[in-house]
Motif scaffolding. Sequence first.
Motif, PDB file in Angstrom:
ATOM      1  N   GLU A  16       5.877  83.319 -24.867  1.00 42.67           N
ATOM      2  CA  GLU A  16       4.652  82.830 -24.228  1.00 42.67           C
ATOM      3  C   GLU A  16       3.657  82.333 -25.260  1.00 42.67           C
ATOM      4  OE1 GLU A  16       1.202  84.406 -21.113  1.00 42.67           O
ATOM      5  OE2 GLU A  16       2.485  85.842 -22.172  1.00 42.67           O
ATOM      6  N   LEU A  17       3.477  83.118 -26.314  1.00 44.70           N
ATOM      7  CA  LEU A  17       2.531  82.724 -27.349  1.00 44.70           C
ATOM      8  C   LEU A  17       3.025  81.490 -28.098  1.00 44.70           C
ATOM      9  CD1 LEU A  17      -0.103  83.337 -28.773  1.00 44.70           C
ATOM     10  CD2 LEU A  17       1.122  84.941 -30.246  1.00 44.70           C
ATOM     11  N   ALA A  18       4.325  81.427 -28.368  1.00 45.06           N
ATOM     12  CA  ALA A  18       4.878  80.266 -29.064  1.00 45.06           C
ATOM     13  C   ALA A  18       4.673  78.990 -28.255  1.00 45.06           C
ATOM     14  CB  ALA A  18       6.362  80.481 -29.351  1.00 45.06           C
ATOM     15  N   THR A  38       1.960  76.375 -36.033  1.00 44.34           N
ATOM     16  CA  THR A  38       2.513  75.399 -35.087  1.00 44.34           C
ATOM     17  C   THR A  38       3.760  74.714 -35.619  1.00 44.34           C
ATOM     18  OG1 THR A  38       0.999  73.710 -35.940  1.00 44.34           O
ATOM     19  CG2 THR A  38       0.281  74.952 -34.005  1.00 44.34           C
ATOM     20  N   GLY A  39       4.000  74.804 -36.929  1.00 45.61           N
ATOM     21  CA  GLY A  39       5.139  74.101 -37.502  1.00 45.61           C
ATOM     22  C   GLY A  39       6.384  74.944 -37.687  1.00 45.61           C
ATOM     23  N   GLN A  40       6.340  76.222 -37.294  1.00 46.53           N
ATOM     24  CA  GLN A  40       7.472  77.121 -37.504  1.00 46.53           C
ATOM     25  C   GLN A  40       8.359  77.210 -36.267  1.00 46.53           C
ATOM     26  OE1 GLN A  40       7.904  78.622 -40.671  1.00 46.53           O
ATOM     27  NE2 GLN A  40       6.290  77.089 -40.979  1.00 46.53           N
ATOM     28  N   LEU A  68       9.062  82.699 -36.722  1.00 47.07           N
ATOM     29  CA  LEU A  68       7.770  83.359 -36.522  1.00 47.07           C
ATOM     30  C   LEU A  68       7.966  84.835 -36.203  1.00 47.07           C
ATOM     31  CD1 LEU A  68       5.686  80.835 -34.375  1.00 47.07           C
ATOM     32  CD2 LEU A  68       5.273  81.514 -36.747  1.00 47.07           C
ATOM     33  N   GLU A  69       8.899  85.121 -35.316  1.00 40.97           N
ATOM     34  CA  GLU A  69       9.139  86.509 -34.936  1.00 40.97           C
ATOM     35  C   GLU A  69       9.600  87.336 -36.129  1.00 40.97           C
ATOM     36  OE1 GLU A  69      11.831  86.456 -31.669  1.00 40.97           O
ATOM     37  OE2 GLU A  69      10.430  85.451 -30.309  1.00 40.97           O
TER      38      GLU A  69
END
Length: 262
Positions: free
Chosen positions: A54-56, A86-88, A93-94
């Motif tokens: 959701e956050l992504a 925003t670029g990952q 990210l996780e």
Amino acid sequence: MTPLPATVPAIVRTRVRAALRRPARTAPPGPGETERRALLLRLMSLLLQYPDAELATARPQIADAVGALPPSPAAGHLAEFTAWFTGQEPDALERHYVETFDLRRRSGLYLTYYLHGDTRRRGMALLTLARRYRAAGWDTDGGELPDHLPVVLEFAALTGPGRGEAPLRQHRRGIRLIHHALTDAGSPYRHVLAALTELLPPATAADLRAVAELAAQGPPDEDVGLDPYGDGEFAPPDAFVPPEQAPPTLVPPPAAHRMEGR
């Protein structure tokens, strides 16, 4: 008094989405300044949560909201972070989040740990913080401990610069230590903590000494059934006398230089 929302972290995202829908505007110091400060705190709270699907998915909207913030040092730090965020790829990210906040004690997001370590005093500090939330009409629903930094940030945003930000001011030494640890690790999350330190009172000489001692020796410890410190990050138990809790500070006046001119 109007009751505050009841859930965390779901309410964080609900309220941030509402804030993102509001058009950016320039306002004089006063209520407008307080609103901008609250939005900064809410965005920090959101960005320090686990980056689930959701956050992504919401990253473009979050980046737009950060880009629309009035110029300030804190807004600049958040822009640095969102450029990376925003670029990952979502799975990257996780992994980075878990490695940074879950596997490293020196950059964990539980504030009372830095003051009390694994001691009985920490339990009392958590209880005191939970009571503070209830007294303000807010129930965190037990999804996270009350000292989890995203929870503390959302409480500050909802309740205001006075009593709402008091836990942040009282734990500012731990917050600075997290920032130092993230900087040493080269994590982009250091930018979010840098943004937060811009909203806190300037560090005193006593603060700097306490943070240096805490970084070198670690929080206090006692045998409460938890594993000892690992990875050489902290000194052995009983080698450290913790610094006193950072004293409460007067709430700074809502002058424009707090957000825009520093």
